[in-house]
Design an enzyme around this catalytic site. Structure first.
Site, PDB file in Angstrom:
ATOM      1  N   ARG A  61       0.818  -1.217   0.000  1.00 53.04           N
ATOM      2  CA  ARG A  61       0.000   0.000   0.000  1.00 53.04           C
ATOM      3  C   ARG A  61       0.854   1.272   0.000  1.00 53.04           C
ATOM      4  O   ARG A  61       0.502   2.268   0.620  1.00 53.04           O
ATOM      5  CB  ARG A  61      -0.967   0.025   1.188  1.00 53.04           C
ATOM      6  CG  ARG A  61      -1.934  -1.137   1.214  1.00 53.04           C
ATOM      7  CD  ARG A  61      -2.812  -1.212  -0.035  1.00 53.04           C
ATOM      8  NE  ARG A  61      -3.615  -2.423  -0.005  1.00 53.04           N
ATOM      9  CZ  ARG A  61      -3.205  -3.599  -0.519  1.00 53.04           C
ATOM     10  NH1 ARG A  61      -2.029  -3.683  -1.119  1.00 53.04           N
ATOM     11  NH2 ARG A  61      -3.980  -4.655  -0.459  1.00 53.04           N
ATOM     12  N   SER A  99     -11.303  -0.467   2.954  1.00 52.63           N
ATOM     13  CA  SER A  99     -10.606  -0.746   4.215  1.00 52.63           C
ATOM     14  C   SER A  99     -10.032   0.553   4.769  1.00 52.63           C
ATOM     15  O   SER A  99      -9.218   1.193   4.112  1.00 52.63           O
ATOM     16  CB  SER A  99      -9.483  -1.762   3.978  1.00 52.63           C
ATOM     17  OG  SER A  99     -10.017  -2.981   3.497  1.00 52.63           O
ATOM     18  N   GLU A 157      -5.705   4.221   5.902  1.00 50.78           N
ATOM     19  CA  GLU A 157      -5.345   4.107   4.491  1.00 50.78           C
ATOM     20  C   GLU A 157      -5.806   5.311   3.677  1.00 50.78           C
ATOM     21  O   GLU A 157      -5.072   5.777   2.804  1.00 50.78           O
ATOM     22  CB  GLU A 157      -5.922   2.812   3.910  1.00 50.78           C
ATOM     23  CG  GLU A 157      -5.495   2.548   2.483  1.00 50.78           C
ATOM     24  CD  GLU A 157      -5.854   1.156   2.007  1.00 50.78           C
ATOM     25  OE1 GLU A 157      -6.069   0.982   0.791  1.00 50.78           O
ATOM     26  OE2 GLU A 157      -5.910   0.225   2.847  1.00 50.78           O
TER      27      GLU A 157
END
Length: 351
Positions: A162, A249, A343
């Site tokens: 990520r 998420s 995130e």
């Protein structure tokens, strides 16, 4: 033209923009970005709005949206596979559908992920055992610091879990937040030609397909199975389902030194270079937060399908979502000593 950013994000929160530009060419994007930087005007380059939480006060600057929707095939042959370029504004799932239809293999497990193509290498988007970094060849960008076009090859992108140098440049070189130093203009992909998928790496997907991990199946079957799995978790956009009013998420899975203490039963996967990755969802649930958890009187809650998604139940504010995120983060930290990291990009907000 819509001026409220809530209408342009999947969380459906965010106030107005001072100025909004819907750019239909690379030239217009670059000229708008360069002019804003020269004037010291705050800049937000907004893609699909699926990985962002924007303040209720809105954005006091220029918001740029890339409206281009183009896929250009550079080459396609048995030896070299398929090489094709995609404009940053192209919806990502349209790219996956095109790849599955054409017999370009390597992103079929990334079906159903909302957002634009330009955002995918920034986050190194991944799911069900595949990552965009597996198939990215290069990324064409506008370098805001050097005021020039810059093409970054895969090896220069610093792709990790990520993350990438694109994402890291949000905070480096003097701080470019909320838009990175490198504005993605287009992404070049390189994929093998095959109607069958890459080897299935993710156990849940393998079980859904009825195969063993490591087997290959038709890419169209993988896409259908992934869409089914994501729908069951509220991860495929549906305006009538508040579980999909989310940023996906909200927390990344924690990556820890391999000698770090994890609670008994917590997932533990090798992450390379002396690190292991655990499951944010497992930690959240075992810290006492169940699906549907919400603070008293708030219009935000954890998804009723998946604890890793924070959702807007219809009238949530950015502050409602932040309060929920803080409660979950602090609960996991107090229970397990692990601090989860958000995130989405927070615009005008801090966690």
């Amino acid at each position: 033209m819509t001026r409220t950013l809530a209408d342009l994000t999947t969380l459906r929160v965010g106030g107005p923009a001072s100025r909004m530009i819907e750019a239909s060419s690379e030239k217009e994007i670059v000229e708008t970005v360069a002019a804003a930087d020269a004037a010291g005007e705050p800049l937000l380059v907004l893609g699909g709005g699926s990985n962002v939480l924007i303040s209720d006060a809105g954005f006091p600057g220029v918001v740029v949206r890339d409206t281009r929707r183009e896929i250009a095939v550079e080459s396609e042959d048995a030896c070299g596979g398929a090489a094709f370029s995609v404009t940053a504004g192209m919806p990502w799932d349209d790219v996956v559908l095109r790849a599955v239809t054409e017999g370009w293999t390597g992103i079929e497990a990334l079906s159903g992920i909302p957002g634009s193509t330009g955002a995918t290498p920034v986050q190194n988007v991944g799911a069900y055992g595949q990552e965009v970094g597996d198939v990215v060849a290069m990324v064409r960008t506008w370098d805001r610091q050097e005021q020039r076009f810059r093409t970054l090859a895969r090896g220069e992108l610093g792709l990790g879990y990520r993350t990438s140098i694109l994402k890291e440049s949000l905070h480096r070189d003097g701080g470019w937040h909320p838009t990175p130093r490198y504005v993605v203009l287009s992404v070049m992909f390189q994929m093998r030609l095959a109607t069958r998928s890459t080897p299935i790496r993710y156990p849940e997907l393998a079980r859904t397909l009825g195969v063993e991990v490591g087997e290959r199946v038709e890419s169209a079957e993988v896409r259908a199975a992934v869409l089914e799995l994501r729908s069951g978790k509220g991860m495929v956009l549906d305006g009538d389902d508040h579980d999909t009013w989310s940023a996906g998420s909200f927390f990344t899975n924690p990556v820890l030194p391999e000698d770090a203490e994890l609670p008994e039963g917590a997932p533990r996967f090798p992450a390379g270079d002396g690190y292991v990755k655990s499951s944010a969802a497992w930690l959240i649930q075992h810290a006492g937060f169940e699906r549907g958890f919400r603070l008293d009187g708030a219009a935000a809650s954890l998804s009723t399908k998946h604890v890793l998604a924070l959702t807007n139940r219809g009238a949530a504010s950015a502050e409602d979502l932040l309060a929920l995120a803080r409660t979950v983060r602090d609960g996991v930290r107090d229970t397990f000593g692990i601090t989860l990291v958000p995130e989405p990009v927070l615009v005008g907000l801090t966690l």
